[in-house]
Design an enzyme around this catalytic site. Sequence first.
Site, short mmCIF file in Angstrom:
data_model
loop_
_atom_site.label_atom_id
_atom_site.label_comp_id
_atom_site.label_asym_id
_atom_site.label_seq_id
_atom_site.Cartn_x
_atom_site.Cartn_y
_atom_site.Cartn_z
N ALA A 1 1.01 -1.35 0.03
CA ALA A 1 0.01 -0.18 -0.01
C ALA A 1 0.94 1.15 0.01
O ALA A 1 1.96 1.19 0.49
CB ALA A 1 -0.94 -0.01 1.38
N GLY B 1 0.28 -5.02 0.91
CA GLY B 1 -0.63 -5.24 -0.29
C GLY B 1 -0.31 -5.75 -1.58
O GLY B 1 -1.45 -6.20 -2.30
N GLU C 1 -0.72 -9.32 -1.22
CA GLU C 1 -2.16 -9.69 -0.95
C GLU C 1 -2.79 -9.67 -2.27
O GLU C 1 -3.74 -10.49 -2.60
CB GLU C 1 -2.61 -8.66 -0.09
CG GLU C 1 -2.36 -8.98 1.69
CD GLU C 1 -2.62 -7.66 2.60
OE1 GLU C 1 -2.47 -6.55 2.15
OE2 GLU C 1 -3.07 -8.24 3.59
N GLU D 1 3.95 -5.68 7.11
CA GLU D 1 3.12 -4.69 7.84
C GLU D 1 3.46 -4.14 9.42
O GLU D 1 3.54 -2.99 9.74
CB GLU D 1 1.72 -5.17 7.50
CG GLU D 1 1.04 -4.76 6.34
CD GLU D 1 1.30 -5.84 5.35
OE1 GLU D 1 2.21 -6.75 5.69
OE2 GLU D 1 0.65 -6.02 4.30
C1 3H9 Z 1 0.65 -2.37 3.49
O1 3H9 Z 1 0.94 -2.91 2.25
C2 3H9 Z 1 -0.73 -2.56 4.09
C3 3H9 Z 1 -1.73 -3.63 3.51
O2 3H9 Z 1 -1.67 -4.82 3.88
C4 3H9 Z 1 -3.04 -3.18 3.47
C5 3H9 Z 1 -3.73 -2.06 3.16
C6 3H9 Z 1 -5.03 -1.76 3.19
N1 3H9 Z 1 4.61 3.65 -0.15
O3 3H9 Z 1 13.27 1.79 -0.11
P1 3H9 Z 1 13.71 2.58 -1.20
C7 3H9 Z 1 9.35 4.91 -1.59
S1 3H9 Z 1 1.90 -1.67 4.16
C8 3H9 Z 1 5.08 4.96 -0.44
O4 3H9 Z 1 14.82 3.33 -1.20
P2 3H9 Z 1 14.49 -0.21 -2.57
C9 3H9 Z 1 10.44 5.17 -0.87
O5 3H9 Z 1 9.98 6.16 0.47
C10 3H9 Z 1 3.14 -1.46 3.04
N2 3H9 Z 1 6.28 4.86 -0.77
O6 3H9 Z 1 13.75 1.28 -2.57
C11 3H9 Z 1 11.34 5.95 -1.54
O7 3H9 Z 1 10.98 7.18 -1.92
P3 3H9 Z 1 12.16 8.38 -2.16
C12 3H9 Z 1 3.93 -2.80 3.24
C13 3H9 Z 1 7.27 4.00 -0.81
O8 3H9 Z 1 14.88 -0.34 -3.85
C14 3H9 Z 1 11.34 4.91 -2.80
O9 3H9 Z 1 9.84 4.38 -2.76
N3 3H9 Z 1 5.06 -2.70 2.23
C15 3H9 Z 1 6.96 2.74 -0.19
O10 3H9 Z 1 15.83 0.06 -1.73
C16 3H9 Z 1 12.26 3.87 -2.92
O11 3H9 Z 1 12.20 3.14 -1.83
C17 3H9 Z 1 6.08 -2.51 2.67
O12 3H9 Z 1 6.42 -2.08 3.97
C18 3H9 Z 1 5.47 2.31 0.08
N4 3H9 Z 1 4.91 1.37 0.31
O13 3H9 Z 1 13.51 -0.92 -2.01
C19 3H9 Z 1 7.35 -2.07 1.48
N5 3H9 Z 1 7.94 2.00 -0.40
O14 3H9 Z 1 12.64 8.06 -3.58
C20 3H9 Z 1 8.14 -0.91 1.80
C21 3H9 Z 1 8.82 2.55 -0.81
O15 3H9 Z 1 11.15 9.53 -2.31
N6 3H9 Z 1 9.02 -0.97 0.76
N7 3H9 Z 1 8.50 3.95 -1.09
O16 3H9 Z 1 13.12 8.28 -1.03
C22 3H9 Z 1 10.25 -1.39 0.98
O17 3H9 Z 1 10.58 -2.41 1.51
C23 3H9 Z 1 11.53 -1.09 -0.19
O18 3H9 Z 1 11.15 -0.02 -0.53
C24 3H9 Z 1 11.47 -2.13 -1.30
C25 3H9 Z 1 12.51 -1.11 -2.44
C26 3H9 Z 1 12.01 -3.13 -0.97
C27 3H9 Z 1 10.04 -2.11 -2.03
#
Ligand code: 3H9
Length: 644
Positions: free
Chosen positions: A62, A101, A104, A124
């Site tokens: 999400a 998500g 999911e 999450e």
């Molecule tokens: C969820 O899904 C809830 C659901 O179950 C239910 C909903 C109803 N959103 O980490 P990076 C941005 S909870 C918005 O350096 P990488 C990040 O801020 C979510 N922005 O890249 C950064 O921005 P900026 C569960 C996000 O290649 C840019 O993307 N998911 C999100 O080293 C690059 O990020 C997670 O917890 C996001 N969800 O790693 C996953 N994610 O360039 C969280 C990232 O402006 N994300 N950004 O600084 C990660 O673990 C890593 O970003 C990922 C890529 C492994 C995907």
Amino acid sequence: MTLLTVRRDGEIAVVTLDNPPVNAISEAVRKGLYDLAERLDADPEVRAVVLICAGRTFLAGADVREFGKPPVEPHLPDVVDRIEAAETPWVAAIHGAALGGGFEIAMGCRFRVAVDSARVGLPEVTLGVIPGASGTVRTPRLAGIEAAVDLVTSGKPLPAAKAQKAGLIDAVVSGDLEREAVAFARAALDADMPLPVSKRPLAPMPEDFWQAARKAASKAGHQAPLRALDSLRFATEHGFADAMAHERETFLDLRGSDEAAALRHVFFAERAAPKPAALKGIEPRPFKTVGVIGGGTMGAGIAGACREAGMEILLIERDAEAVSRGLANVGKIFDGAVKRGRLTEEGRAERMAGVRGSTDYAELSQADLVIEAVFEEIGVKRAVFAELGRVCRADAVLATNTSYLDPCAIAEGLPNPSRFIGLHFFSPAHIMKLLEIVPTPDTAPDVLATGFALGRALNKMPVQAGICEGFIGNRILKRYRAEAEALVMQGVAISEIDAAMRDYGFRMGPFEAQDLGGLDIAFLQREGARAAGQEVPETLGDILVRAGRKGQKTGGGWYDYAEGARTPLPSAAVTELLVERISGTRDLPRAEIAERLVGAMAEEGQAILDERIAQAPQDIDLVEVHGYGFPRWKGGPMFATGAS
Ligand code: 3H9
């Protein structure tokens, strides 16, 4: 850029989502996917759908930026349900990471295929929430309850091969993902179709399983893993619809919690810190060949970390004996990795083949970067840099790993001082995430950029700090300890102060932590300052050290310890030693104790900001979370006190 594109490969529709940088599921993505599922269902020629993503990853979850705002329809659980209910089976084609998500949505698909470098997971709880779009309800139906409990309560993603073994994905493919996924979909059309995940049966687990899982989940220290577990249990004991309603209620409740806000704050601060806006476009210098001066705990840790990141290391020590001791120290780091199963014996040999030892500074003539990690004494460090100034390339970056000394004083007289910088690692340097980067007024921008690039390469949390005693972290630590001593002098029990900080979320309170690390380090530093003519008031810690109480290593510090034991016992000897400095006894609620100590940290943080020692309040929070055990779910002292 189009968010969603559809291309036809015969009877298969290939849907490509492109929402850079990580294909986060925003409102537009939810709506786009929902509408597309409707549209593709209405197309009689489409027999299966492949969902694939452009860019570096599958859907990463999400859009966390929307979490602070009211939820907007269509909600993600409805999108997942809609995909699952599609007339034609959907196949999720996963590269990068399918998280939260994103996973999911993949579970709403009838099949999941992934490249072998992909990861899937439900992180999450690391954001203080639980999966909110069926993660706690579909996962146990897909992979069994035990695997689901692991995945959801730990928040740790699984690599593709393990995920396949756990039943979370159907196939790991090599070669072109899109082509392989289309081939998979085509073959699946001719085989028996599995039940949608929500329709799969589930057998409840016995009470003792849940109790053990509860015990494990409570170790995280914050509520999300426990609430996730409750949701998983509910999902195994109730029907799908009831379980979904329960999960959603918990998700929304936690989404608005202080812990979730704090964890989001840290999440975004962590992503911003490694790439400061001021350094945008500035090319760092190379650091392929790295010299490390000093093979003690710190030097070996730095050498180990740099080697692990692929750099060639030259370790310099005073004499042959110290060289072999230093190399042995580096070897022990890789031994540890072998023992934990993270490195093979061959891997260890390969790592060590890239670490050379020498007593000859002249060998550093080709080093790109040299990090000094010798004894914390200005004369010793200056002598090292005088030598480095003679032997190193004029463009080599020269760094000091001092924790208290003034880097400007260390660099005095160095030819070409624009290449000099402070890199403050934390012990053990191959494990601790924090890296304080301390430029001097002479440091060139590309040398500062090199510090950050090194931090990223080492997978550390680089934070820029200005020059003052203790930089950001140790300066706040000093204030924290002083405030804790002030409470002791007001009559609050030492053990109560430690307990209060443990209750707050620290692994240890300030006094037990000093007993573990040794009281003498800070004592010697204060003595040094006194010897240099500075006015440094006598602390309670000084009284204890003068009485021979240096901590666990001397059998006692702030507490007594039974022979060979680590359990702190309140000490009558300490009470006796400090009696003249303590006025009476004072009962203070633990929450108030924590509030005072965290408040003092934040006040010092504010002074640090006012003096421009730190660039932003969130940098201070990162220093505390990554270097000093501040509970992540409290967000750091600045966030916790409303200052960031
Ligand atoms: C969820 O899904 C809830 C659901 O179950 C239910 C909903 C109803 N959103 O980490 P990076 C941005 S909870 C918005 O350096 P990488 C990040 O801020 C979510 N922005 O890249 C950064 O921005 P900026 C569960 C996000 O290649 C840019 O993307 N998911 C999100 O080293 C690059 O990020 C997670 O917890 C996001 N969800 O790693 C996953 N994610 O360039 C969280 C990232 O402006 N994300 N950004 O600084 C990660 O673990 C890593 O970003 C990922 C890529 C492994 C995907």
